[in-house]
Design a protein around this motif. Sequence first.
Motif, short mmCIF file in Angstrom:
data_model
loop_
_atom_site.label_atom_id
_atom_site.label_comp_id
_atom_site.label_asym_id
_atom_site.label_seq_id
_atom_site.Cartn_x
_atom_site.Cartn_y
_atom_site.Cartn_z
N ARG A 131 -3.29 9.77 -8.82
CA ARG A 131 -4.41 9.18 -9.52
C ARG A 131 -5.07 8.79 -8.55
O ARG A 131 -6.16 8.18 -8.80
CB ARG A 131 -3.55 8.03 -10.52
CG ARG A 131 -3.36 8.72 -11.93
CD ARG A 131 -2.50 7.47 -12.62
NE ARG A 131 -1.00 7.35 -12.22
CZ ARG A 131 -0.40 6.15 -12.21
NH1 ARG A 131 -0.97 5.10 -12.64
NH2 ARG A 131 0.82 6.28 -11.98
N ILE A 132 -4.91 8.65 -7.27
CA ILE A 132 -5.91 7.98 -6.41
C ILE A 132 -6.70 9.12 -5.43
O ILE A 132 -6.06 10.38 -5.35
CB ILE A 132 -5.06 7.31 -5.21
CG1 ILE A 132 -4.02 6.20 -6.02
CG2 ILE A 132 -5.84 6.57 -4.22
CD1 ILE A 132 -3.15 5.55 -5.03
N ASP A 133 -7.87 8.83 -5.58
CA ASP A 133 -8.77 9.99 -4.85
C ASP A 133 -8.77 9.91 -3.46
O ASP A 133 -7.97 8.99 -2.92
CB ASP A 133 -10.06 9.99 -5.29
CG ASP A 133 -11.04 8.50 -4.93
OD1 ASP A 133 -10.25 8.18 -3.89
OD2 ASP A 133 -11.58 8.08 -5.69
N ASP A 134 -9.05 11.01 -2.76
CA ASP A 134 -8.60 11.32 -1.45
C ASP A 134 -9.34 10.05 -0.61
O ASP A 134 -8.76 9.80 0.47
CB ASP A 134 -9.53 12.44 -0.95
CG ASP A 134 -8.48 13.69 -1.24
OD1 ASP A 134 -7.55 13.32 -1.81
OD2 ASP A 134 -9.14 14.73 -0.89
N GLU A 135 -10.60 9.61 -0.89
CA GLU A 135 -11.30 8.64 0.00
C GLU A 135 -10.41 7.02 0.02
O GLU A 135 -10.36 6.68 0.99
CB GLU A 135 -12.58 8.22 -0.74
CG GLU A 135 -13.29 7.38 0.21
CD GLU A 135 -14.96 7.25 -0.50
OE1 GLU A 135 -15.24 5.85 -0.32
OE2 GLU A 135 -15.51 8.12 -1.24
N ASN A 136 -9.97 6.79 -1.38
CA ASN A 136 -8.99 5.56 -1.43
C ASN A 136 -7.72 5.82 -0.90
O ASN A 136 -7.06 4.88 -0.23
CB ASN A 136 -8.86 5.16 -3.07
CG ASN A 136 -9.85 4.32 -3.49
OD1 ASN A 136 -10.21 3.53 -2.64
ND2 ASN A 136 -10.32 4.64 -4.48
N PHE B 26 0.75 -1.10 -0.10
CA PHE B 26 -0.16 0.04 0.06
C PHE B 26 0.88 1.27 0.00
O PHE B 26 0.47 2.21 -0.50
CB PHE B 26 -0.95 0.00 1.16
CG PHE B 26 -2.19 -0.97 0.72
CD1 PHE B 26 -3.09 -0.37 -0.08
CD2 PHE B 26 -2.32 -2.01 1.42
CE1 PHE B 26 -4.25 -1.43 -0.36
CE2 PHE B 26 -3.28 -3.09 1.10
CZ PHE B 26 -4.26 -2.60 0.34
N SER B 27 2.09 1.28 0.57
CA SER B 27 2.83 2.42 0.58
C SER B 27 3.35 2.67 -0.78
O SER B 27 3.57 3.67 -1.40
CB SER B 27 4.20 2.12 1.56
OG SER B 27 3.71 1.63 2.79
N LEU C 240 2.88 5.88 -3.24
CA LEU C 240 3.96 6.79 -3.59
C LEU C 240 4.00 6.75 -5.31
O LEU C 240 4.20 7.97 -5.79
CB LEU C 240 5.18 6.23 -3.34
CG LEU C 240 5.58 6.44 -1.70
CD1 LEU C 240 6.91 5.53 -1.09
CD2 LEU C 240 5.93 8.03 -1.50
N SER C 241 3.68 5.76 -5.60
CA SER C 241 3.84 5.73 -7.35
C SER C 241 2.64 6.17 -7.86
O SER C 241 2.72 6.71 -9.04
CB SER C 241 4.12 4.44 -7.84
OG SER C 241 3.16 3.57 -7.28
N SER C 242 1.35 6.07 -7.18
CA SER C 242 0.35 6.66 -8.19
C SER C 242 -0.45 7.51 -7.28
O SER C 242 -1.82 7.85 -7.49
CB SER C 242 -0.72 5.37 -8.27
OG SER C 242 0.15 4.44 -8.67
N TRP C 243 0.27 8.48 -6.53
CA TRP C 243 -0.54 9.61 -5.58
C TRP C 243 -1.53 10.17 -6.36
O TRP C 243 -2.63 10.60 -5.83
CB TRP C 243 0.63 10.25 -5.00
CG TRP C 243 0.14 11.27 -3.85
CD1 TRP C 243 -0.09 12.71 -3.99
CD2 TRP C 243 -0.24 11.14 -2.45
NE1 TRP C 243 -0.62 13.37 -3.05
CE2 TRP C 243 -0.65 12.32 -2.03
CE3 TRP C 243 -0.20 10.01 -1.77
CZ2 TRP C 243 -1.02 12.53 -0.67
CZ3 TRP C 243 -0.53 9.84 -0.57
CH2 TRP C 243 -0.99 11.36 -0.02
#
Length: 222
Positions: free
Chosen positions: A21-26, A11-12, A16-19
């Motif tokens: 592209r990930i929404d706040d909730e996820n 998960f870390s 780090l790699s897709s910061w």
Amino acid sequence: MRTPLTSIRGFSQTLLSSWDRIDDENKKKFIRIIEEQSNRLINLVENILTVSKANSGSTVMKKVFVNASIKSIIPMFQEQYKSHKIVFTPQKDLPSARLDEDKFQQIMTNLIDNGGKYSEPGSTVLITTESKGDEIIINVKDEGVGIKKEDADKLFKKFSRIENHLTSKTQGNGLGLYITKQLVESMSGTITYKSEEGKGTTFIVTFPVYNEEEVLKCSQKS
Ligand SMILES: Nc1ncnc2c1ncn2[C@@H]1O[C@H](COP(=O)(O)OP(=O)(O)OP(=O)(O)O)[C@@H](O)[C@H]1O
Ligand SMILES: [Mg+2]
């Protein structure tokens, strides 16, 4: 130990790699998993250290306010078992006990963790304290799968897990209760349980109340 570490690393790395592209909730969801798995890992390391006696020299027996000590770890379980109701009902003006506080919290952690792990979401894990004579009694009661009479022998054995429909769904090493019993008895306490299959289990832990005169006598002797 590998499972929580693998998930913390996974998960870390994803964060780090897709910061962007990930929404706040996820993001929140992933960070929550990292936190939960870290707590699990900390408990596991504590248990392994205890079993290997690597930290056996560090017992510090002192006056412990049991209610305050339990209260401080409850939020961690409310977070970890969000879908359960983790309820603490302390007895008012509970006398203190002579304990090693870290070990006491390790005992409570193992029992509350089991209460959440071996019961369904939505159910209640109730922790209560009371004093009777010169004993403090702590109950950890769940509404979970229960323990069959024929499994009683396995319960407090090292590395032994008991088959039920929740053991296969949950992580565990079968160390928690083995260690809990050792720790309780090392501090002059007792541990017993009552259980009804399919209805739930209550673990009952007792410790002698703190006795100023006895402590004085002991310290004069040594
Ligand atoms: N409150 C409970 N209700 C029903 N079964 C329980 C409860 N507590 C423990 N057990 C059973 O006893 C077994 C041993 O418990 P113990 O806490 O020692 O190990 P674990 O929870 O499997 O792993 P660990 O505590 O090392 O993460 C569990 O596998 C479970 O089947
Ligand atoms: Mg356990």
